[in-house]
Design a protein around this motif. Structure first.
Motif, PDB file in Angstrom:
ATOM      1  N   VAL A 239     -17.427  46.239 -72.620  1.00 12.99           N
ATOM      2  CA  VAL A 239     -16.832  45.333 -71.637  1.00 12.99           C
ATOM      3  C   VAL A 239     -15.409  45.788 -71.343  1.00 12.99           C
ATOM      4  O   VAL A 239     -14.665  46.142 -72.261  1.00 12.99           O
ATOM      5  CB  VAL A 239     -16.800  43.876 -72.177  1.00 12.99           C
ATOM      6  CG1 VAL A 239     -16.084  42.954 -71.204  1.00 12.99           C
ATOM      7  CG2 VAL A 239     -18.209  43.372 -72.454  1.00 12.99           C
TER       8      VAL A 239
ATOM      9  N   LEU B 227     -18.540  36.302 -68.797  1.00  9.14           N
ATOM     10  CA  LEU B 227     -19.733  36.861 -69.435  1.00  9.14           C
ATOM     11  C   LEU B 227     -20.767  35.787 -69.731  1.00  9.14           C
ATOM     12  O   LEU B 227     -21.971  36.019 -69.593  1.00  9.14           O
ATOM     13  CB  LEU B 227     -19.347  37.553 -70.752  1.00  9.14           C
ATOM     14  CG  LEU B 227     -18.613  38.886 -70.667  1.00  9.14           C
ATOM     15  CD1 LEU B 227     -18.100  39.281 -72.048  1.00  9.14           C
ATOM     16  CD2 LEU B 227     -19.533  39.970 -70.121  1.00  9.14           C
TER      17      LEU B 227
ATOM     18  N   LEU C   1     -17.354  38.203 -78.426  1.00 13.04           N
ATOM     19  CA  LEU C   1     -16.569  39.217 -77.718  1.00 13.04           C
ATOM     20  C   LEU C   1     -15.429  39.662 -78.619  1.00 13.04           C
ATOM     21  O   LEU C   1     -14.604  38.847 -79.036  1.00 13.04           O
ATOM     22  CB  LEU C   1     -15.999  38.646 -76.412  1.00 13.04           C
ATOM     23  CG  LEU C   1     -15.016  39.556 -75.650  1.00 13.04           C
ATOM     24  CD1 LEU C   1     -15.707  40.837 -75.182  1.00 13.04           C
ATOM     25  CD2 LEU C   1     -14.399  38.811 -74.470  1.00 13.04           C
TER      26      LEU C   1
ATOM     27  N   THR D 177     -12.478  36.579 -69.626  1.00 16.47           N
ATOM     28  CA  THR D 177     -13.631  37.475 -69.584  1.00 16.47           C
ATOM     29  C   THR D 177     -14.830  36.857 -70.290  1.00 16.47           C
ATOM     30  O   THR D 177     -15.970  36.974 -69.818  1.00 16.47           O
ATOM     31  CB  THR D 177     -13.269  38.824 -70.222  1.00 16.47           C
ATOM     32  OG1 THR D 177     -12.202  39.415 -69.474  1.00 16.47           O
ATOM     33  CG2 THR D 177     -14.461  39.765 -70.232  1.00 16.47           C
TER      34      THR D 177
ATOM     35  N   TYR E 284     -19.243  43.179 -76.417  1.00 16.71           N
ATOM     36  CA  TYR E 284     -19.866  41.858 -76.436  1.00 16.71           C
ATOM     37  C   TYR E 284     -21.200  41.941 -77.166  1.00 16.71           C
ATOM     38  O   TYR E 284     -22.091  42.703 -76.790  1.00 16.71           O
ATOM     39  CB  TYR E 284     -20.074  41.322 -75.022  1.00 16.71           C
ATOM     40  CG  TYR E 284     -20.669  39.928 -75.020  1.00 16.71           C
ATOM     41  CD1 TYR E 284     -19.955  38.852 -75.544  1.00 16.71           C
ATOM     42  CD2 TYR E 284     -21.952  39.699 -74.526  1.00 16.71           C
ATOM     43  CE1 TYR E 284     -20.496  37.579 -75.571  1.00 16.71           C
ATOM     44  CE2 TYR E 284     -22.493  38.417 -74.542  1.00 16.71           C
ATOM     45  CZ  TYR E 284     -21.762  37.371 -75.069  1.00 16.71           C
ATOM     46  OH  TYR E 284     -22.304  36.109 -75.104  1.00 16.71           O
TER      47      TYR E 284
END
Length: 283
Positions: free
Chosen positions: A10, A102, A62, A98, A23
């Protein structure tokens, strides 16, 4: 053997930097998704075993490296202008955004290890964030360390650390046997906070905004390890006391309660201490 292929790569767009993360998709129906903000000088690969373990239990994870460090290093360390504020505020905020992208649905959690748990009072959270857990995060002063560890801390802040950083224009941690190399701006600001009784207060209004300790938000747990000599329980309690009474669920973890000989500061995320991970994750 655990491989990075078990996670999706990622890219995290942060203010003034591009970060590289991984991730770990949850197995089965996802229970939640969490972002793991790492400790100063600890690369994301160190958290891989924990991330795989959590993903197997339905919690997507993550991980990432702060700017100019680990997988996010794009230039020579001595050319970095990164600061601890960049890591604790801008990079952490970008990673949280982020994660929300996701995981378009479901509960979001945050785990902050050491430095990773210090930046959240400086920002607001997506409404889907339900839980913040800090682990070994506190307003540490060098006088908090037990005598067994204090010589090492004093050398880090007052002798080999500043001398090495001044000469190399970055902290040559590997060469000095002090851990990973760090950008000079990260080291100097970290030092400034840890040798000051007011911790980061002198940077408020300069490089930091005013922290909002009284803000409503996700459930807040602060965990400390009884045998942590790096950020001792007194420093974690000092951080917890900055919040209104009743806001923080503070807990000291005892190694013996898990049948372990030690938990430590960084080592709490090592595989040998996996028996404590359920507590870190959700209890």
């Amino acid at each position: 053997m655990e491989q990075d292929s078990e996670a999706r790569q990622v890219t995290i767009e942060a203010q003034g930097a591009q970060l590289q993360g991984l991730y770990y998709e949850p197995s089965g129906a996802p229970r939640a998704h969490l972002v793991l903000h790492g400790a100063t000088g600890v690369p994301q690969r160190y958290y891989r075993s924990f991330a795989i373990w959590a993903a197997e239990r339905g919690v997507g994870v993550l991980t990432y490296d702060y700017r100019d460090f680990g997988r996010s290093a794009y230039r020579a360390m001595r050319k970095s202008d990164a600061t601890l504020v960049d890591w604790a505020v801008r990079d952490q905020a970008a990673a949280e955004r982020t994660l929300a992208e996701l995981a378009a649905e479901g509960s979001l959690w945050m785990i902050g290890h050491s430095l990773g748990g210090l930046g959240f009072p400086f920002r607001r959270f997506d409404a889907r964030f339900e839980k913040i857990t800090t682990i070994g995060a506190g307003f540490a002063h060098f006088s908090d360390h037990p005598w067994s560890y204090r010589p090492k801390a004093l050398a880090f802040w007052f002798l080999v650390g500043p001398i090495g950083t001044a000469l190399a224009n970055y902290l040559p941690g590997r060469r000095l046997l002090l851990g990973e190399d760090l950008p000079a701006g990260v080291y100097w600001q970290w030092r400034k906070w840890c040798i000051s009784r007011d911790f980061f207060k002198s940077d408020i209004g300069v490089s930091l905004s005013e922290p909002d300790f009284g803000a409503d938000g996700p459930q807040l747990r602060m965990l400390t390890m009884a045998d942590d000599v790096v950020v001792p329980p007194v420093a974690v309690k000092r951080f917890a006391n900055a919040f209104p009474k009743g806001r923080v669920d503070y807990r000291m973890l005892q190694p013996a309660d898990y049948g372990l000989s030690s938990l430590g500061h960084i080592e709490v995320f090592s595989r040998r201490n996996a028996l404590v991970w359920l507590t870190l994750l959700e209890r």
